[in-house]
Design an enzyme around this catalytic site. Structure first.
Site, mmCIF file in Angstrom:
data_model
loop_
_atom_site.group_PDB
_atom_site.id
_atom_site.type_symbol
_atom_site.label_atom_id
_atom_site.label_comp_id
_atom_site.label_asym_id
_atom_site.label_seq_id
_atom_site.Cartn_x
_atom_site.Cartn_y
_atom_site.Cartn_z
ATOM 1 N N SER A 147 0.102 6.822 8.530
ATOM 2 C CA SER A 147 1.474 6.404 8.216
ATOM 3 C C SER A 147 2.252 7.614 7.738
ATOM 4 O O SER A 147 1.724 8.427 6.961
ATOM 5 C CB SER A 147 1.484 5.373 7.080
ATOM 6 O OG SER A 147 1.114 4.114 7.550
ATOM 7 N N GLU B 185 0.808 -1.224 0.000
ATOM 8 C CA GLU B 185 0.000 0.000 0.000
ATOM 9 C C GLU B 185 0.843 1.276 0.000
ATOM 10 O O GLU B 185 0.459 2.281 -0.606
ATOM 11 C CB GLU B 185 -1.000 0.016 1.170
ATOM 12 C CG GLU B 185 -0.416 0.036 2.551
ATOM 13 C CD GLU B 185 -1.497 0.226 3.631
ATOM 14 O OE1 GLU B 185 -2.124 1.290 3.656
ATOM 15 O OE2 GLU B 185 -1.685 -0.689 4.448
ATOM 16 N N SER C 15 -7.607 5.534 8.161
ATOM 17 C CA SER C 15 -8.155 5.113 9.457
ATOM 18 C C SER C 15 -7.075 5.374 10.511
ATOM 19 O O SER C 15 -7.316 5.944 11.568
ATOM 20 C CB SER C 15 -8.488 3.624 9.442
ATOM 21 O OG SER C 15 -9.118 3.264 8.259
ATOM 22 N N ARG D 26 9.054 4.162 5.769
ATOM 23 C CA ARG D 26 7.973 4.525 6.707
ATOM 24 C C ARG D 26 8.676 4.898 8.011
ATOM 25 O O ARG D 26 9.289 4.044 8.653
ATOM 26 C CB ARG D 26 7.018 3.346 6.921
ATOM 27 C CG ARG D 26 5.819 3.710 7.796
ATOM 28 C CD ARG D 26 4.895 2.506 7.985
ATOM 29 N NE ARG D 26 3.653 2.882 8.632
ATOM 30 C CZ ARG D 26 3.471 2.998 9.940
ATOM 31 N NH1 ARG D 26 4.483 2.790 10.779
ATOM 32 N NH2 ARG D 26 2.296 3.345 10.443
HETATM 33 N N1 LIG Z 1 -17.572 8.590 3.295
HETATM 34 C C1 LIG Z 1 -16.719 8.319 4.291
HETATM 35 N N2 LIG Z 1 -16.977 7.301 5.144
HETATM 36 C C2 LIG Z 1 -16.154 7.019 6.165
HETATM 37 N N3 LIG Z 1 -15.021 7.723 6.419
HETATM 38 C C3 LIG Z 1 -14.693 8.734 5.593
HETATM 39 C C4 LIG Z 1 -15.536 9.081 4.496
HETATM 40 N N4 LIG Z 1 -14.959 10.127 3.858
HETATM 41 C C5 LIG Z 1 -13.851 10.439 4.506
HETATM 42 N N5 LIG Z 1 -13.665 9.611 5.570
HETATM 43 C C6 LIG Z 1 -12.517 9.711 6.487
HETATM 44 O O1 LIG Z 1 -11.454 9.049 5.834
HETATM 45 C C7 LIG Z 1 -10.883 8.041 6.676
HETATM 46 C C8 LIG Z 1 -10.434 6.884 5.825
HETATM 47 O O2 LIG Z 1 -9.451 7.356 4.948
HETATM 48 P P1 LIG Z 1 -8.762 6.439 3.848
HETATM 49 O O3 LIG Z 1 -9.753 5.946 2.889
HETATM 50 O O4 LIG Z 1 -7.631 7.249 3.308
HETATM 51 O O5 LIG Z 1 -8.183 5.288 4.767
HETATM 52 P P2 LIG Z 1 -8.302 3.708 4.721
HETATM 53 O O6 LIG Z 1 -7.537 3.251 3.529
HETATM 54 O O7 LIG Z 1 -9.703 3.292 4.837
HETATM 55 O O8 LIG Z 1 -7.525 3.345 6.069
HETATM 56 P P3 LIG Z 1 -6.098 2.661 6.308
HETATM 57 O O9 LIG Z 1 -5.162 3.231 5.227
HETATM 58 O O10 LIG Z 1 -5.679 3.067 7.658
HETATM 59 O O11 LIG Z 1 -6.328 1.198 6.109
HETATM 60 C C9 LIG Z 1 -11.976 7.708 7.669
HETATM 61 O O12 LIG Z 1 -11.442 7.224 8.871
HETATM 62 C C10 LIG Z 1 -12.689 9.038 7.837
HETATM 63 O O13 LIG Z 1 -12.036 9.850 8.794
HETATM 64 C C1 LIG Z 2 -1.962 -0.183 9.491
HETATM 65 C C2 LIG Z 2 -2.057 0.862 8.386
HETATM 66 C C3 LIG Z 2 -0.725 0.920 7.637
HETATM 67 C C4 LIG Z 2 -3.144 0.376 7.406
HETATM 68 O O1 LIG Z 2 -3.279 1.246 6.332
HETATM 69 C C5 LIG Z 2 -2.459 2.263 8.924
HETATM 70 O O2 LIG Z 2 -3.721 2.217 9.471
HETATM 71 C C6 LIG Z 2 -1.456 2.814 9.952
HETATM 72 O O3 LIG Z 2 -0.402 3.240 9.595
HETATM 73 N N1 LIG Z 2 -1.827 2.833 11.255
HETATM 74 C C7 LIG Z 2 -1.012 3.393 12.326
HETATM 75 C C8 LIG Z 2 -0.142 2.337 12.964
HETATM 76 C C9 LIG Z 2 0.884 2.969 13.907
HETATM 77 O O4 LIG Z 2 1.957 3.392 13.421
HETATM 78 O O5 LIG Z 2 0.609 3.086 15.092
#
Ligand SMILES: Nc1ncnc2c1ncn2[C@@H]1O[C@H](COP(=O)(O)OP(=O)(O)OP(=O)(O)O)[C@@H](O)[C@H]1O
Ligand SMILES: CC(C)(CO)[C@@H](O)C(=O)NCCC(=O)O
Length: 388
Positions: free
Chosen positions: A211, A155, A208, A223
């Site tokens: 990073s 990713e 969520s 990272r």
């Molecule tokens: N329609 C939506 N529904 C839910 N969250 C949203 C929405 N639009 C924006 N967000 C925000 O975006 C965040 C998710 O962002 P993004 O899609 O970049 O991460 P992700 O890929 O789901 O998470 P990660 O990379 O940590 O696995 C949510 O936590 C929320 O704060």
């Molecule tokens: C676990 C991932 C890489 C998933 O996208 C992301 O949610 C993240 O970087 N979380 C924070 C983890 C940490 O450094 O505490």
């Protein structure tokens, strides 16, 4: 990125003369997918240079897929196409086309797989490149439900490749906020930033979780930090504190709230500035610090709580980003991820925090396609792998 020359434009699934090595493009449709902890992102390349011959040879299913994806802005009950982000005239793998950006909640992934089955979205593709944790988590479902093998990509690598590609295509992709004073948002303007000489820079991907990567050249990155207090934390806490149901609702509430009724400021403690250490009275001394008092608790609204949650999470990310930038000796900080979607409050706060605390040394930058970089990186890899 490896590409066919312009002269080799129509090479859909065919060996192409003149390419170095074996030059066979993947069969259409071309997708890149990033299945994150909260949102799944899909980037679809729609060829717009289809010749009459090609159109005649095109199988019905491919036409149906193209029409379904480009003719709708909503898919199933939760999928949305971000039409405002659509990019025309994109050159990819010797083809010209339009990039479409689609997202849906990862919690609807099984419904999406069902839709894929129903609309035959997966019947023609020989490879689907996917990234994010969901590429691992849902690998088995894709295989058993639609007989699709996911090619899993990292990713963070996809994120960086996506940033470079999108920025090279679109002149006003990168921008910054000028005069980001949180007390005077009238002054604050969104302006384009020339990112053609980017290295070194820091990427803070606020999904969520968060990073943080130090990028020193096209292929050299690490990272270097992260935090679990990210976009998911903002939304989760907001749902708990306000009873809101969606991200949009949380942002709307935050827009109308006043965080200073929730947070304890330096002036609430000092009666003004803490001059000796240059802490102005208006900055937050203690996030949610007023909430220990019953009188303050009675005085706050749900909107105030939403705003304070947004400010708390954003300031914490800003603080970690600033320390990481100093530690790495980097002065450009690019914030991406869907936490920034429809969220000017967070962007301006980050811009202010970077500028104020570094005394103008650090620059906060943002990208228009903020949450789609990983999915774009995946799409590139799909084409690149076949060309190399
Ligand atoms: N329609 C939506 N529904 C839910 N969250 C949203 C929405 N639009 C924006 N967000 C925000 O975006 C965040 C998710 O962002 P993004 O899609 O970049 O991460 P992700 O890929 O789901 O998470 P990660 O990379 O940590 O696995 C949510 O936590 C929320 O704060
Ligand atoms: C676990 C991932 C890489 C998933 O996208 C992301 O949610 C993240 O970087 N979380 C924070 C983890 C940490 O450094 O505490």
């Amino acid at each position: 990125m490896a590409q066919c020359d312009d002269s080799q434009s129509h090479c859909n699934g065919l060996a192409v003369a003149g390419c170095k090595g074996e030059c066979v493009l993947p069969h259409m449709p071309w997708f890149g997918m990033d299945v994150g902890g909260t949102l799944a992102k899909l980037v679809y390349f729609e060829p717009t240079d289809v010749t009459e011959d090609e159109e005649q040879q095109e199988v019905e299913t491919l036409r149906t897929i193209r029409r379904y994806l480009t003719g709708n802005v909503a898919y199933g009950s939760a999928g949305i196409r971000d039409v405002h982000l659509q990019m025309e005239g994109v050159r990819l793998g010797g083809r010209t086309g339009t990039l479409h950006f689609i997202r849906f909640p990862t919690s609807s992934m099984r419904a999406f797989i069902e839709l894929t089955k129903e609309k035959k979205l997966a019947t023609l593709a020989d490879t689907i490149c996917a990234t994010g944790g969901g590429a691992y988590k849902f690998e088995h479902d894709f295989k058993t439900e639609v007989n699709l093998t996911l090619q899993k990509l990292d990713e963070l690598n996809s994120l960086i490749q996506g940033i470079h590609f999108i920025d090279s295509l679109y002149l006003s992709e990168c921008y910054y906020w000028s005069h980001p004073d949180i007390r005077d948002s009238e002054q604050c303007k969104k302006l384009p930033f020339d990112f053609s000489d980017p290295y070194p820079y820091l990427v803070v991907n606020i999904g969520s979780g968060v990073s943080i990567l130090a990028v020193r050249s096209k292929d050299e990155y690490q990272r270097v930090s992260g935090t679990s207090l990210g976009g998911g934390t903002f939304l989760g806490l907001c749902c708990l504190l306000t009873g809101c149901q969606t991200y949009e609702e949380a942002i709307e509430m935050a827009t109308h709230g006043d965080s200073t009724k929730v947070d304890k400021l330096v002036k609430d403690i000092y009666g003004g500035d803490y001059e000796r250490f240059n802490l102005p009275g208006h900055i937050v001394a203690s996030s949610f610090g007023h909430m220990l008092s019953p009188e303050h608790r009675e005085d706050v609204t749900k909107c105030d709580l939403a705003r304070a949650t947004l400010v708390t999470i954003t300031n914490n990310i800003g603080s970690i980003a600033r320390m990481t930038a100093l530690n790495q000796g980097i002065d450009k900080v690019v914030f991406v991820g869907n936490f920034l979607r429809v969220n000017p409050i967070a962007m301006k706060l980050l811009a202010y925090a970077m500028e104020y605390w570094s005394k103008g040394q650090l620059k906060a930058l943002f990208l228009e396609h903020e949450g789609y970089m990983g999915a774009v990186g995946c799409l590139l890899e799909l084409v690149k792998q076949k060309l190399s």
